[in-house]
Scaffold this motif. Structure first.
Motif, PDB file in Angstrom:
ATOM      1  N   GLU A   1      57.341  52.903  21.303  1.00  0.00           N
ATOM      2  CA  GLU A   1      58.090  52.463  21.095  1.00  0.00           C
ATOM      3  C   GLU A   1      59.535  53.217  20.796  1.00  0.00           C
ATOM      4  OE1 GLU A   1      59.161  50.970  16.040  1.00  0.00           O
ATOM      5  OE2 GLU A   1      57.929  49.811  17.046  1.00  0.00           O
ATOM      6  N   GLU A   2      59.199  54.381  20.316  1.00  0.00           N
ATOM      7  CA  GLU A   2      60.084  55.538  20.449  1.00  0.00           C
ATOM      8  C   GLU A   2      60.504  55.755  21.426  1.00  0.00           C
ATOM      9  OE1 GLU A   2      60.179  60.243  18.572  1.00  0.00           O
ATOM     10  OE2 GLU A   2      58.041  59.127  19.212  1.00  0.00           O
ATOM     11  N   ALA A   3      59.125  55.697  22.647  1.00  0.00           N
ATOM     12  CA  ALA A   3      60.006  55.868  24.274  1.00  0.00           C
ATOM     13  C   ALA A   3      61.102  55.106  24.538  1.00  0.00           C
ATOM     14  CB  ALA A   3      58.744  56.230  25.557  1.00  0.00           C
ATOM     15  N   ARG A   4      61.151  53.796  24.565  1.00  0.00           N
ATOM     16  CA  ARG A   4      61.917  53.096  24.468  1.00  0.00           C
ATOM     17  C   ARG A   4      63.504  53.075  23.675  1.00  0.00           C
ATOM     18  NH1 ARG A   4      57.395  49.590  23.602  1.00  0.00           N
ATOM     19  NH2 ARG A   4      56.315  48.638  25.095  1.00  0.00           N
ATOM     20  N   GLU A   5      63.363  53.367  22.753  1.00  0.00           N
ATOM     21  CA  GLU A   5      64.512  53.391  21.432  1.00  0.00           C
ATOM     22  C   GLU A   5      64.681  54.245  22.490  1.00  0.00           C
ATOM     23  OE1 GLU A   5      65.465  54.599  17.487  1.00  0.00           O
ATOM     24  OE2 GLU A   5      63.701  54.801  17.471  1.00  0.00           O
ATOM     25  N   ILE A   6      64.059  55.327  22.236  1.00  0.00           N
ATOM     26  CA  ILE A   6      64.986  57.627  23.313  1.00  0.00           C
ATOM     27  C   ILE A   6      65.601  56.489  24.544  1.00  0.00           C
ATOM     28  CG2 ILE A   6      64.230  59.164  24.796  1.00  0.00           C
ATOM     29  CD1 ILE A   6      62.390  59.351  22.480  1.00  0.00           C
ATOM     30  N   LEU A   7      65.315  55.463  25.728  1.00  0.00           N
ATOM     31  CA  LEU A   7      65.947  55.412  26.445  1.00  0.00           C
ATOM     32  C   LEU A   7      67.195  54.485  26.726  1.00  0.00           C
ATOM     33  CD1 LEU A   7      62.860  56.020  29.430  1.00  0.00           C
ATOM     34  CD2 LEU A   7      64.769  56.653  28.966  1.00  0.00           C
ATOM     35  N   GLY A   8      66.761  53.673  25.527  1.00  0.00           N
ATOM     36  CA  GLY A   8      67.531  52.330  24.760  1.00  0.00           C
ATOM     37  C   GLY A   8      67.618  50.744  25.842  1.00  0.00           C
TER      38      GLY A   8
ATOM     39  N   ILE B   1      63.746  50.838  33.585  1.00  0.00           N
ATOM     40  CA  ILE B   1      63.239  52.380  33.025  1.00  0.00           C
ATOM     41  C   ILE B   1      63.726  53.064  34.174  1.00  0.00           C
ATOM     42  CG2 ILE B   1      61.247  53.994  32.019  1.00  0.00           C
ATOM     43  CD1 ILE B   1      59.201  51.004  32.195  1.00  0.00           C
ATOM     44  N   LYS B   2      63.529  53.576  34.755  1.00  0.00           N
ATOM     45  CA  LYS B   2      64.211  54.295  36.118  1.00  0.00           C
ATOM     46  C   LYS B   2      66.007  54.338  35.712  1.00  0.00           C
ATOM     47  CE  LYS B   2      60.084  54.413  39.465  1.00  0.00           C
ATOM     48  NZ  LYS B   2      59.887  54.374  40.842  1.00  0.00           N
ATOM     49  N   ALA B   3      65.793  53.432  35.984  1.00  0.00           N
ATOM     50  CA  ALA B   3      67.811  53.546  35.866  1.00  0.00           C
ATOM     51  C   ALA B   3      68.442  53.997  34.380  1.00  0.00           C
ATOM     52  CB  ALA B   3      67.845  52.314  35.957  1.00  0.00           C
TER      53      ALA B   3
ATOM     54  N   ARG C   1      67.569  57.508  34.986  1.00  0.00           N
ATOM     55  CA  ARG C   1      68.443  58.031  35.726  1.00  0.00           C
ATOM     56  C   ARG C   1      69.978  58.641  35.093  1.00  0.00           C
ATOM     57  NH1 ARG C   1      68.716  55.051  38.911  1.00  0.00           N
ATOM     58  NH2 ARG C   1      66.928  55.412  40.492  1.00  0.00           N
ATOM     59  N   ARG C   2      70.533  57.311  34.436  1.00  0.00           N
ATOM     60  CA  ARG C   2      71.588  57.210  33.493  1.00  0.00           C
ATOM     61  C   ARG C   2      72.006  58.128  32.130  1.00  0.00           C
ATOM     62  NH1 ARG C   2      72.344  54.497  28.849  1.00  0.00           N
ATOM     63  NH2 ARG C   2      70.759  53.613  29.547  1.00  0.00           N
ATOM     64  N   LEU C   3      70.721  58.546  31.646  1.00  0.00           N
ATOM     65  CA  LEU C   3      71.280  59.217  30.569  1.00  0.00           C
ATOM     66  C   LEU C   3      71.223  60.951  30.583  1.00  0.00           C
ATOM     67  CD1 LEU C   3      68.820  57.293  28.172  1.00  0.00           C
ATOM     68  CD2 LEU C   3      71.210  58.023  27.933  1.00  0.00           C
ATOM     69  N   MET C   4      69.930  61.210  31.949  1.00  0.00           N
ATOM     70  CA  MET C   4      69.962  62.724  32.337  1.00  0.00           C
ATOM     71  C   MET C   4      71.131  63.051  33.377  1.00  0.00           C
ATOM     72  SD  MET C   4      66.883  64.213  31.640  1.00  0.00           S
ATOM     73  CE  MET C   4      66.857  65.352  33.233  1.00  0.00           C
ATOM     74  N   GLU C   5      71.776  61.897  33.947  1.00  0.00           N
ATOM     75  CA  GLU C   5      73.337  62.291  34.738  1.00  0.00           C
ATOM     76  C   GLU C   5      73.680  63.259  33.557  1.00  0.00           C
ATOM     77  OE1 GLU C   5      74.453  58.993  36.644  1.00  0.00           O
ATOM     78  OE2 GLU C   5      73.171  59.319  37.614  1.00  0.00           O
TER      79      GLU C   5
END
Length: 160
Positions: free
Chosen positions: A109-116, A126-128, A131-135
């Motif tokens: 749940e926390e991992a999903r919240e972090i990645l939105g 998940i990968k998209a 990638r968006r947040l890491m950019e």
């Protein structure tokens, strides 16, 4: 000639040290430090302009602050999307009824919240999202190493 050059070198060194420090600290603490530095510099520059009678320089400072404010608001939007990261130094012990956690202590749940992303997200989503947040947050582009580590941890948790 030498004094302005020495001042520029000193300012560049101070900026380099400040950005290095900011990358190693929690974004909330870094934001408070940056706000304090910005306010202090504004006060110092305004006082200097008033004392020297160069009030027309305030317009230039205002324009510069407008750009700084826009970037700060953009950074705040990124932070807001990542809020909740690191609110506790260590996760509380998991009860038998709590969500399953991996060895790193991050729940799905926390991992999903972090990645939105939602629970129905597939591997590509998940990968998209990662990638968006890491950019926007990669340390090589001025982002925080702490946020990048949390993003990687969230991605790894969801892909495991």
């Amino acid at each position: 000639m030498f004094a302005p050059l020495a001042l520029l070198v000193a300012l560049a060194a101070a900026a380099w040290l400040l950005f290095g420090w900011l990358k190693r600290h929690h974004p909330r603490h870094a934001a408070k430090v940056m706000a304090g530095l910005g306010a202090g510099l504004l006060l110092l520059a305004g006082t200097f302009l008033v004392l020297t009678g160069k009030l027309s320089g305030l317009a230039a400072i205002g324009a510069g602050l407008w750009i700084w404010l826009q970037r700060a608001l953009k950074a705040h939007a990124v932070w807001k999307s990542l809020r909740g990261l690191g609110q506790r130094a260590e996760p509380p012990p998991r009860s038998s009824s709590g969500p399953p956690m991996n060895a790193g202590g991050m729940s799905l749940e926390e991992a999903r919240e972090i990645l939105g992303i939602d629970a129905k997200a597939d591997v590509a989503a998940i990968k998209a999202a990662h990638r968006r947040l890491m950019e926007a947050n990669h340390p090589d582009r001025g982002g925080s190493t702490w946020i990048a580590a949390r993003l990687n941890q969230a991605r790894d948790r969801l892909l495991s």
